[in-house]
Design an enzyme around this catalytic site. Sequence first.
Site, mmCIF file in Angstrom:
data_model
loop_
_atom_site.group_PDB
_atom_site.id
_atom_site.type_symbol
_atom_site.label_atom_id
_atom_site.label_comp_id
_atom_site.label_asym_id
_atom_site.label_seq_id
_atom_site.Cartn_x
_atom_site.Cartn_y
_atom_site.Cartn_z
ATOM 1 N N HIS A 1 8.856 -12.159 5.956
ATOM 2 C CA HIS A 1 9.282 -12.994 4.827
ATOM 3 C C HIS A 1 10.797 -13.101 4.856
ATOM 4 O O HIS A 1 11.468 -12.434 5.651
ATOM 5 C CB HIS A 1 8.807 -12.365 3.511
ATOM 6 C CG HIS A 1 7.337 -12.434 3.313
ATOM 7 N ND1 HIS A 1 6.495 -11.387 3.617
ATOM 8 C CD2 HIS A 1 6.527 -13.434 2.892
ATOM 9 C CE1 HIS A 1 5.249 -11.732 3.354
ATOM 10 N NE2 HIS A 1 5.246 -12.976 2.920
ATOM 11 N N GLY A 9 0.813 -1.220 0.000
ATOM 12 C CA GLY A 9 0.000 0.000 0.000
ATOM 13 C C GLY A 9 0.845 1.268 0.000
ATOM 14 O O GLY A 9 0.546 2.220 -0.738
ATOM 15 N N TYR A 16 -4.112 -19.021 3.740
ATOM 16 C CA TYR A 16 -3.958 -17.714 3.084
ATOM 17 C C TYR A 16 -4.265 -17.852 1.598
ATOM 18 O O TYR A 16 -4.968 -17.034 1.002
ATOM 19 C CB TYR A 16 -2.527 -17.226 3.287
ATOM 20 C CG TYR A 16 -2.165 -15.922 2.627
ATOM 21 C CD1 TYR A 16 -1.325 -15.900 1.510
ATOM 22 C CD2 TYR A 16 -2.623 -14.706 3.128
ATOM 23 C CE1 TYR A 16 -0.971 -14.698 0.911
ATOM 24 C CE2 TYR A 16 -2.272 -13.508 2.531
ATOM 25 C CZ TYR A 16 -1.438 -13.517 1.426
ATOM 26 O OH TYR A 16 -1.079 -12.327 0.834
ATOM 27 N N THR A 43 4.575 -12.107 -7.223
ATOM 28 C CA THR A 43 5.522 -13.054 -6.657
ATOM 29 C C THR A 43 5.968 -12.511 -5.300
ATOM 30 O O THR A 43 5.424 -11.518 -4.823
ATOM 31 C CB THR A 43 6.720 -13.223 -7.606
ATOM 32 O OG1 THR A 43 7.501 -14.327 -7.180
ATOM 33 C CG2 THR A 43 7.579 -11.968 -7.657
ATOM 34 N N LYS A 72 -7.140 -15.955 -0.657
ATOM 35 C CA LYS A 72 -6.814 -15.153 -1.839
ATOM 36 C C LYS A 72 -7.526 -15.691 -3.085
ATOM 37 O O LYS A 72 -7.960 -14.914 -3.944
ATOM 38 C CB LYS A 72 -5.302 -15.106 -2.053
ATOM 39 C CG LYS A 72 -4.572 -14.217 -1.055
ATOM 40 C CD LYS A 72 -5.004 -12.755 -1.197
ATOM 41 C CE LYS A 72 -4.286 -11.836 -0.234
ATOM 42 N NZ LYS A 72 -4.670 -10.422 -0.406
ATOM 43 N N SER A 97 -1.565 -13.413 -4.572
ATOM 44 C CA SER A 97 -0.219 -13.876 -4.228
ATOM 45 C C SER A 97 0.130 -15.085 -5.079
ATOM 46 O O SER A 97 -0.751 -15.808 -5.545
ATOM 47 C CB SER A 97 -0.190 -14.286 -2.745
ATOM 48 O OG SER A 97 0.981 -15.025 -2.482
ATOM 49 N N SER A 98 1.416 -15.327 -5.259
ATOM 50 C CA SER A 98 1.839 -16.481 -6.065
ATOM 51 C C SER A 98 1.582 -17.787 -5.325
ATOM 52 O O SER A 98 1.635 -18.861 -5.909
ATOM 53 C CB SER A 98 3.332 -16.379 -6.390
ATOM 54 O OG SER A 98 4.077 -16.327 -5.182
ATOM 55 N N CYS A 99 1.258 -17.702 -4.024
ATOM 56 C CA CYS A 99 1.047 -18.952 -3.273
ATOM 57 C C CYS A 99 -0.317 -19.558 -3.563
ATOM 58 O O CYS A 99 -0.663 -20.619 -3.043
ATOM 59 C CB CYS A 99 1.221 -18.729 -1.777
ATOM 60 S SG CYS A 99 -0.171 -17.905 -1.035
HETATM 61 O O1 GFB Z 1 9.653 -15.750 2.492
HETATM 62 P P1 GFB Z 1 9.163 -16.959 3.209
HETATM 63 O O2 GFB Z 1 8.839 -16.816 4.662
HETATM 64 O O3 GFB Z 1 7.822 -17.447 2.508
HETATM 65 O O4 GFB Z 1 10.221 -18.170 3.079
HETATM 66 P P2 GFB Z 1 7.452 -18.414 1.305
HETATM 67 C C1 GFB Z 1 10.864 -18.417 1.865
HETATM 68 C C2 GFB Z 1 11.963 -19.447 2.100
HETATM 69 O O5 GFB Z 1 13.034 -18.808 2.831
HETATM 70 C C3 GFB Z 1 11.538 -20.660 2.965
HETATM 71 C C4 GFB Z 1 13.440 -19.646 3.915
HETATM 72 O O6 GFB Z 1 12.140 -21.802 2.417
HETATM 73 C C5 GFB Z 1 12.142 -20.331 4.324
HETATM 74 O O7 GFB Z 1 12.437 -21.505 5.092
HETATM 75 N N1 GFB Z 1 14.053 -18.833 4.971
HETATM 76 C C6 GFB Z 1 15.370 -18.895 5.324
HETATM 77 C C7 GFB Z 1 13.459 -17.907 5.729
HETATM 78 N N2 GFB Z 1 15.626 -18.055 6.342
HETATM 79 C C8 GFB Z 1 14.449 -17.406 6.605
HETATM 80 C C9 GFB Z 1 14.071 -16.397 7.551
HETATM 81 O O8 GFB Z 1 14.899 -15.924 8.370
HETATM 82 N N3 GFB Z 1 12.778 -15.955 7.520
HETATM 83 C C10 GFB Z 1 11.856 -16.470 6.643
HETATM 84 N N4 GFB Z 1 10.597 -15.978 6.659
HETATM 85 N N5 GFB Z 1 12.164 -17.452 5.725
HETATM 86 C C11 GFB Z 1 5.179 -17.178 1.646
HETATM 87 C C12 GFB Z 1 3.774 -17.536 2.054
HETATM 88 O O9 GFB Z 1 5.870 -18.392 1.417
HETATM 89 O O10 GFB Z 1 5.202 -16.451 0.409
HETATM 90 C C13 GFB Z 1 2.915 -16.307 2.121
HETATM 91 O O11 GFB Z 1 3.821 -18.199 3.316
HETATM 92 C C14 GFB Z 1 3.041 -15.480 0.860
HETATM 93 O O12 GFB Z 1 1.582 -16.706 2.274
HETATM 94 C C15 GFB Z 1 4.483 -15.228 0.511
HETATM 95 O O13 GFB Z 1 2.430 -16.161 -0.191
HETATM 96 C C16 GFB Z 1 4.592 -14.487 -0.794
HETATM 97 O O14 GFB Z 1 7.869 -17.810 0.016
HETATM 98 O O15 GFB Z 1 7.882 -19.802 1.568
#
Ligand code: GFB
Length: 313
Positions: A180, A17, A137, A165, A141, A108-110
């Site tokens: 993220h 936003g 989620y 993405t 969406k 979202s791409s998910c």
């Molecule tokens: O970005 P992320 O949390 O979401 O994780 P997704 C992406 C990858 O990064 C996973 C790894 O394989 C995580 O295990 N990763 C490594 C980490 N270190 C870290 C860290 O310190 N923090 C986090 N957060 N991840 C999301 C969806 O999936 O994508 C949401 O859960 C949304 O709903 C978003 O769609 C766009 O990409 O896996």
Amino acid sequence: MKDGASVYVAGHRGLVGSAICRALADRGIRSLVTRTSVELDLREQAAVERFFAEQRPEYVFLAAARVGGIYANDTYPADFIRDNLQIQTNVIDAAWRHGARKLCFLGSSCIYPRMAPQPIPEDSLLTGPLEKTNEWYAIAKIAGIKMCQAYSKQHGFNAISLMPTNLYGPGDNFDPLGSHVIPGLIGKFHAAKTAGDDAVTVWGTGTPRREFLYVDDLADAACHLMETYDSPEIVNVGVGEDVTIAELADLVRHVVGFEGRLEYDRSKPDGTPRKLLDVSRLKSLGWRPRVGLEDGLRRTYDWYVRHVADAAA
Ligand code: GFB
């Protein structure tokens, strides 16, 4: 959208936003309508109804949502499905009911199946099982997309749905657990550099692949499509290339200037192995991204140091 047209940006303080507000200002559109979540709780239907009856915005960017990374999605599924269904249902219905000219819904791409063909074309939607860590989620969406398409079919409501993405950039959530991967790693590498630690923990195996789009590029695409695209068919918004989490971690370490080691915590989930978007429809609509990953990471880290790290010091 011309200057003077009333444009409501739902979720104007969030990552997406706030970027959309910057992109609109760059386009000379100053007649923005915004409300904080304290001023207007979009989960409250009656409050949303009153707001739209009073304001009657012509254009609506629906960027308000409960969002988070893999850990937050996996830990709070009820919050994610409830809040997102309430927010989007209230805003889409009230926007139509009070004569909005057009609405842009951010998905979202998910939403795509865990094992969708890569790169993922838009017609993969609903062709297979979802990724378990964020299916709630994703279902919310998908319901938002279908609601936009239903209002288009039944009422002729001009609602477009964009599927970004993974996004990152200024204004992101840097909470170590809820964030993220990019803001999560930036915070960890900065803290480790500042403390003189010799290692940083990366979640998972480092082998999943992710595509990353700088949020101001997304905002530019959303404004471009709000002005030029009038179909209820969904549009992927991405860069068309991806990296492994290990490659990303190394790049973030380089940008932050941390010289220690990476350690991998395999107790944390990898999530979906890959979700690279097919962006040929987006390209055919005349849009291209401008900010590459290393440049975007530098801009994001600079913003983090000025607005988060220094503020916390
Ligand atoms: O970005 P992320 O949390 O979401 O994780 P997704 C992406 C990858 O990064 C996973 C790894 O394989 C995580 O295990 N990763 C490594 C980490 N270190 C870290 C860290 O310190 N923090 C986090 N957060 N991840 C999301 C969806 O999936 O994508 C949401 O859960 C949304 O709903 C978003 O769609 C766009 O990409 O896996």
